[in-house]
Scaffold this active site. Structure first.
Site, short mmCIF file in Angstrom:
data_model
loop_
_atom_site.label_atom_id
_atom_site.label_comp_id
_atom_site.label_asym_id
_atom_site.label_seq_id
_atom_site.Cartn_x
_atom_site.Cartn_y
_atom_site.Cartn_z
N ASP A 162 0.85 -1.19 0.00
CA ASP A 162 0.00 0.00 0.00
C ASP A 162 0.89 1.24 0.00
O ASP A 162 1.88 1.31 0.71
CB ASP A 162 -0.89 -0.02 1.25
CG ASP A 162 -2.02 0.99 1.16
OD1 ASP A 162 -3.19 0.56 1.14
OD2 ASP A 162 -1.75 2.21 1.11
N ASN A 222 -12.90 -3.16 2.48
CA ASN A 222 -13.96 -2.17 2.47
C ASN A 222 -14.80 -2.41 1.22
O ASN A 222 -14.28 -2.38 0.10
CB ASN A 222 -13.37 -0.75 2.45
CG ASN A 222 -12.50 -0.48 3.66
OD1 ASN A 222 -12.78 -0.99 4.74
ND2 ASN A 222 -11.46 0.33 3.50
N GLN A 230 -14.71 2.41 1.18
CA GLN A 230 -13.95 2.05 -0.02
C GLN A 230 -13.67 3.30 -0.85
O GLN A 230 -14.57 4.13 -1.07
CB GLN A 230 -14.73 1.02 -0.85
CG GLN A 230 -13.92 0.46 -2.02
CD GLN A 230 -14.65 -0.68 -2.74
OE1 GLN A 230 -15.79 -1.01 -2.43
NE2 GLN A 230 -13.97 -1.27 -3.72
N HIS A 268 -10.04 -5.03 -3.18
CA HIS A 268 -8.73 -5.25 -2.57
C HIS A 268 -8.92 -5.67 -1.13
O HIS A 268 -9.85 -5.23 -0.45
CB HIS A 268 -7.84 -4.01 -2.67
CG HIS A 268 -8.50 -2.75 -2.22
ND1 HIS A 268 -9.41 -2.08 -3.00
CD2 HIS A 268 -8.40 -2.06 -1.07
CE1 HIS A 268 -9.84 -1.01 -2.34
NE2 HIS A 268 -9.24 -0.98 -1.16
N HIS A 320 -7.01 -5.69 2.50
CA HIS A 320 -5.89 -5.11 3.25
C HIS A 320 -5.33 -6.18 4.18
O HIS A 320 -6.08 -6.83 4.93
CB HIS A 320 -6.38 -3.95 4.13
CG HIS A 320 -6.91 -2.76 3.39
ND1 HIS A 320 -6.18 -1.62 3.22
CD2 HIS A 320 -8.11 -2.53 2.80
CE1 HIS A 320 -6.90 -0.72 2.56
NE2 HIS A 320 -8.08 -1.25 2.29
P1 AMP Z 1 -9.83 1.60 0.37
O1 AMP Z 1 -10.14 2.79 1.21
O2 AMP Z 1 -10.11 0.29 1.04
O3 AMP Z 1 -10.46 1.71 -1.00
O4 AMP Z 1 -8.26 1.60 0.23
C1 AMP Z 1 -7.56 2.03 -0.88
C2 AMP Z 1 -6.13 1.82 -0.53
O5 AMP Z 1 -5.36 1.90 -1.72
C3 AMP Z 1 -5.55 2.86 0.44
O6 AMP Z 1 -4.98 2.19 1.57
C4 AMP Z 1 -4.50 3.57 -0.40
O7 AMP Z 1 -3.38 3.96 0.37
C5 AMP Z 1 -4.16 2.53 -1.43
N1 AMP Z 1 -3.66 3.03 -2.70
C6 AMP Z 1 -4.24 3.96 -3.49
N2 AMP Z 1 -3.51 4.13 -4.61
C7 AMP Z 1 -2.46 3.26 -4.54
C8 AMP Z 1 -1.36 2.97 -5.39
N3 AMP Z 1 -1.19 3.60 -6.55
N4 AMP Z 1 -0.47 2.04 -4.99
C9 AMP Z 1 -0.63 1.40 -3.80
N5 AMP Z 1 -1.67 1.63 -2.96
C10 AMP Z 1 -2.56 2.55 -3.31
#
Ligand code: AMP
Ligand code: ZN
Length: 123
Positions: free
Chosen positions: A24, A80, A87, A93, A95
């Site tokens: 992440d 999420n 989300q 995805h 975590h």
């Molecule tokens: P969510 O809130 O569950 O949709 O989480 C999205 C996650 O994606 C967050 O923890 C972000 O830090 C992560 N994220 C967003 N863009 C990237 C990226 N380009 N590379 C790695 N992680 C990312």
């Protein structure tokens, strides 16, 4: 489809036929990993059984990798599913969040912390 960052994540730290894993970019803790299906699917509930198995396979590989690399004391696993659940990237995805003794004052309740005042409980 509008371009999706998680459809184009390279290089992964692990991958199999149907899923891949990468760090992440805004880690909650050292070693925070995201696991995604290779197919664009909005959230966990849109996955096939095969994709869920592929993600589970990578969860185990990532845990072993992180155990060696950072030696965390525990983990949280979470997904999420939907805007109201927090989300922000609408490609499914999972975590995988390593946890370290003392990383917060009272970790009791773990993923219950999605609603912070409900995280800790008694009885
Ligand atoms: P969510 O809130 O569950 O949709 O989480 C999205 C996650 O994606 C967050 O923890 C972000 O830090 C992560 N994220 C967003 N863009 C990237 C990226 N380009 N590379 C790695 N992680 C990312
Ligand atoms: Zn996507």
């Amino acid at each position: 489809m509008v371009s999706c960052i998680f459809c184009n994540m390279q290089p992964p730290i692990f991958e199999n036929d149907l899923a891949l894993a990468f760090f992440d970019k805004n880690p909650v803790s050292k070693g925070h990993v995201l696991l995604v299906p290779k197919r664009h699917a909005k959230d966990y509930f849109k996955l096939t059984s095969e994709e869920k198995l592929a993600l589970d396979d990578l969860l185990g590989l990532c845990k072993g990798y992180l155990d060696n690399l950072y030696k965390p004391d525990a983990y949280n696993i979470g997904a999420n599913c939907g805007l109201e659940a927090g989300q922000t990237v609408f490609h499914c995805h999972i975590h995988l969040i390593p946890r370290y003794a003392g990383d917060m004052a009272n970790p009791t309740g773990g993923v219950r912390g999605v609603i912070p005042e409900k995280q800790n409980y008694k009885d």
